[in-house]
Design an enzyme around this catalytic site. Structure first.
Site, short mmCIF file in Angstrom:
data_model
loop_
_atom_site.label_atom_id
_atom_site.label_comp_id
_atom_site.label_asym_id
_atom_site.label_seq_id
_atom_site.Cartn_x
_atom_site.Cartn_y
_atom_site.Cartn_z
CE LYS A 151 -3.13 -0.03 3.23
NZ LYS A 151 -4.02 0.21 4.38
CE LYS A 201 -2.54 -1.43 10.93
NZ LYS A 201 -3.15 -0.68 9.82
N GLY A 250 -2.88 5.85 13.59
CA GLY A 250 -4.07 5.18 14.11
C GLY A 250 -4.53 4.02 13.24
CG ASP A 251 -5.91 -0.13 11.98
OD1 ASP A 251 -5.90 0.06 10.76
OD2 ASP A 251 -6.43 -1.13 12.50
CB THR A 291 -8.85 6.27 5.35
OG1 THR A 291 -7.65 6.53 6.06
CG2 THR A 291 -8.87 4.84 4.86
CG ASN A 306 -10.90 7.88 10.53
OD1 ASN A 306 -10.40 7.44 9.50
ND2 ASN A 306 -10.82 9.15 10.86
N1 LIG Z 1 -7.91 4.86 10.11
C1 LIG Z 1 -7.25 4.79 8.96
O1 LIG Z 1 -6.66 5.78 8.51
C2 LIG Z 1 -7.24 3.54 8.18
C3 LIG Z 1 -8.00 2.45 8.52
N2 LIG Z 1 -8.05 1.36 7.71
C4 LIG Z 1 -8.86 0.20 8.02
O2 LIG Z 1 -10.23 0.59 8.06
C5 LIG Z 1 -10.97 -0.23 8.97
C6 LIG Z 1 -11.66 0.64 9.99
O3 LIG Z 1 -10.71 1.40 10.71
P1 LIG Z 1 -11.09 2.76 11.46
O4 LIG Z 1 -12.31 3.34 10.87
O5 LIG Z 1 -9.86 3.55 11.51
O6 LIG Z 1 -11.35 2.23 12.92
P2 LIG Z 1 -12.40 2.77 14.00
O7 LIG Z 1 -11.97 2.18 15.28
O8 LIG Z 1 -12.55 4.24 13.89
O9 LIG Z 1 -13.75 2.10 13.52
C7 LIG Z 1 -13.87 0.72 13.33
C8 LIG Z 1 -15.31 0.40 13.09
O10 LIG Z 1 -15.42 -0.97 12.76
C9 LIG Z 1 -16.30 -1.62 13.66
N3 LIG Z 1 -15.76 -2.95 13.94
C10 LIG Z 1 -14.58 -3.27 14.52
N4 LIG Z 1 -14.49 -4.60 14.64
C11 LIG Z 1 -15.60 -5.10 14.11
C12 LIG Z 1 -16.07 -6.42 13.94
N5 LIG Z 1 -15.36 -7.47 14.34
N6 LIG Z 1 -17.28 -6.57 13.34
C13 LIG Z 1 -18.00 -5.50 12.92
N7 LIG Z 1 -17.60 -4.23 13.07
C14 LIG Z 1 -16.42 -4.05 13.66
C15 LIG Z 1 -16.28 -0.76 14.90
O11 LIG Z 1 -17.46 -0.92 15.66
C16 LIG Z 1 -16.17 0.62 14.30
O12 LIG Z 1 -17.41 1.10 13.88
C17 LIG Z 1 -9.93 -1.20 9.55
O13 LIG Z 1 -9.91 -2.36 8.74
C18 LIG Z 1 -8.61 -0.45 9.35
O14 LIG Z 1 -7.52 -1.32 9.31
C19 LIG Z 1 -7.37 1.33 6.52
C20 LIG Z 1 -6.60 2.37 6.12
C21 LIG Z 1 -6.39 3.52 6.97
O1 LIG Z 2 -1.47 6.46 8.47
C1 LIG Z 2 -0.78 5.49 8.67
O2 LIG Z 2 0.41 5.52 8.92
C2 LIG Z 2 -1.35 4.10 8.63
C3 LIG Z 2 -2.76 3.95 8.23
C4 LIG Z 2 -3.11 2.50 8.31
O3 LIG Z 2 -3.00 1.92 9.37
C5 LIG Z 2 -3.45 1.76 7.12
O4 LIG Z 2 -3.24 2.24 6.01
O5 LIG Z 2 -3.96 0.62 7.26
#
Ligand SMILES: NC(=O)C1=CN([C@@H]2O[C@H](COP(=O)(O)OP(=O)(O)OC[C@H]3O[C@@H](n4cnc5c(N)ncnc54)[C@H](O)[C@@H]3O)[C@@H](O)[C@H]2O)C=CC1
Ligand SMILES: O=C(O)CCC(=O)C(=O)O
Length: 446
Positions: free
Chosen positions: A112, A124, A163-164, A207, A238
């Protein structure tokens, strides 16, 4: 290189790491042909050096809860590959976190980050600590304890976490504060920081916005506009929130969102006011998505279910890995889905991916469509290095350009003879070639 042989060796070396093996299998299966065009790669065993992390840092985290009890959690940082830049990737705080999940995420992150065109290696990390149900003071004490262990292994030119799942602005702020206390240095050690202390504008949105910019590009290849399209979104964190925001700005109609307890379906569409409610509910009150159906009685709440049975034009999973299985994929196809774009990392199982590709719908893996987050993290690092802050428009335009470039690269490396764009192959080959060339140029560490 024979992908199946490498995968079975890794399976033997690392039993009980299903997510890691799943991610590796998918990548190796799609790069095998390209890899074998370069015998020089095999001569230096490039594939094992790419698949096995450079190092895994593992530590115990002790913190004190509000009752004065000493709690123990595990902490990890997987430094996968730093051939094209300092290690870079998020931290996940969730009860499900283990080495397999973090290894899959670190491995994906390498490709990525290469796709973003910015100089960032892949990493990670995280913990099996879950902020859910903890007080603010407990989250702060945990983050401080976590950073007390991690600080020695990171640095602005070494490894820059972000974050993640379970790690947002609040957690990043507490970890940043602790790093500063320990080292007496104010440096860009984390991205996703607050706007007042070195954070980049648009990083929170990046994202989700990038995911939708990518979707627009995919639709354009078939002359389809996003305007008026109905969209299934999962997650309510997020990535889901800012995916919904950008979908609304571009005239689409998001119908669903979810958390780990269930999903809501709003047939009238989630509009800007309803999105503001979700943001308040999730980011401030830290409540559950079922509250939405009480606030907006037209909406239905489905406890314990995922949204993939609802009829819509587009689906974008934004919650977690393996949240669309083969049955879900079949339901989406039966309901006439035209595109699936992944905001989450590896949300579709291999069975689901096969169904999408066999039906030749537009399908893109997360390592391409969700790369906007880490791309703007890279831009945050640039701003920190030059001690400047770019405007919202500057960052957003840069993000848009990067997502367009990633799309172009997927088309370049993924277009089949029948014209179908295999975005999985395109993203994997484009990311791989960049990292492989850098590894070749730098020799083998002895
Ligand atoms: N925050 C970022 O900049 C990035 C995040 N991601 C990916 O996006 C996805 C979401 O991340 P964020 O929005 O940052 O996290 P977050 O913590 O803000 O939100 C995660 C959401 O997913 C739900 N969730 C978590 N585990 C779950 C499960 N087992 N079943 C159903 N729902 C579940 C939570 O309730 C929450 O609504 C993850 O896969 C993460 O790796 C990918 C690229 C960048
Ligand atoms: O912003 C970052 O460094 C990582 C974001 C992330 O965890 C992802 O792309 O899955």
């Amino acid at each position: 290189m024979k992908a199946t042989e490498v995968v079975s060796k890794l399976q033997h070396l690392f039993p009980n790491q299903p997510e890691y093996i799943q991610a590796v299998s998918q990548v190796l299966g799609t790069i095998e042909e390209e890899y074998n065009k370069h015998p020089e790669f095999d001569r230096v065993n490039l594939i094992e050096r790419l698949c096995i992390p450079d190092r895994i840092i593992q530590f115990r985290v002790n913190w004190i809860d509000d009752k004065g009890n000493v709690q123990t959690n595990m902490g990890y940082r997987i430094q996968q590959n730093n051939s094209i830049g300092p290690y870079k990737g998020g931290l996940r705080f969730h009860a499900s976190v283990n080495v397999s999940i973090l290894k899959f995420l670190a491995f994906e992150q390498v490709f990525k980050n290469a796709l973003t065109t910015l100089p960032m290696g892949g990493a990670k990390g995280g913990s099996d600590f879950s902020p859910r149900g903890k007080s603010n003071a407990e989250v702060m004490r945990f983050c401080q304890a976590f950073m007390r262990e991690l600080w020695n292994y990171i640095g602005p030119d070494i490894d820059v976490p972000a974050g993640d799942i379970g790690v947002g602005g609040r957690e990043v702020g507490y970890m940043f504060g602790q790093y500063k206390t320990l080292t007496h240095q104010f440096v860009g050690i984390l991205t996703g920081k607050g706007q007042e202390f070195g954070g980049s504008l648009i990083r929170p949105e990046a994202t989700g916005y990038g995911n939708v910019y990518f979707l627009e590009n995919m639709l354009k290849t078939r002359g389809i506009s996003l305007s008026g399209k109905t969209v299934l979104v999962s997650g309510a964190g997020n990535v889901a929130q800012y995916t919904i925001e950008k979908l609304l700005q571009l005239g689409a109609k998001p119908l669903t969102c979810s958390d780990s307890d269930g999903f809501i379906y709003d047939p009238d569409g989630i509009d800007t006011n309803k999105l503001a409610y979700i943001m308040e509910l999730k980011n401030i009150e830290r409540g559950r998505i079922k509250e939405y159906a009480k606030e907006y009685p037209h909406a239905q709440y489905f406890p314990g279910e995922r949204p993939w049975g609802i009829k819509a034009d587009i689906a974008t999973p934004c919650a977690t890995q393996n949240e669309i299985d083969g049955k879900d994929a079949q339901k989406l196809i039966d309901n006439g889905i035209i595109a699936v774009t992944e905001g989450a990392n590896m949300p579709s199982t291999p069975e689901a991916v096969k169904i999408f590709q066999d039906k030749k719908i537009l399908y893109c893996p997360g390592k391409a469509s969700n790369a906007g987050g880490v791309a703007v993290s890279g831009l945050e690092m640039s701003q920190n290095s030059e001690r400047l802050k770019w405007t919202r428009d500057e960052v957003d335009n840069y993000l848009h350009r990067i997502m367009n470039d990633i799309h172009d690269n997927c088309v370049k490396y993924g277009t089949q003879t029948d014209g179908y764009i295999n975005y999985v192959k395109g993203a994997n080959v484009a990311g791989f070639l960049k990292v492989a060339r850098a590894m070749m140029a730098q020799g083998v560490g002895m």
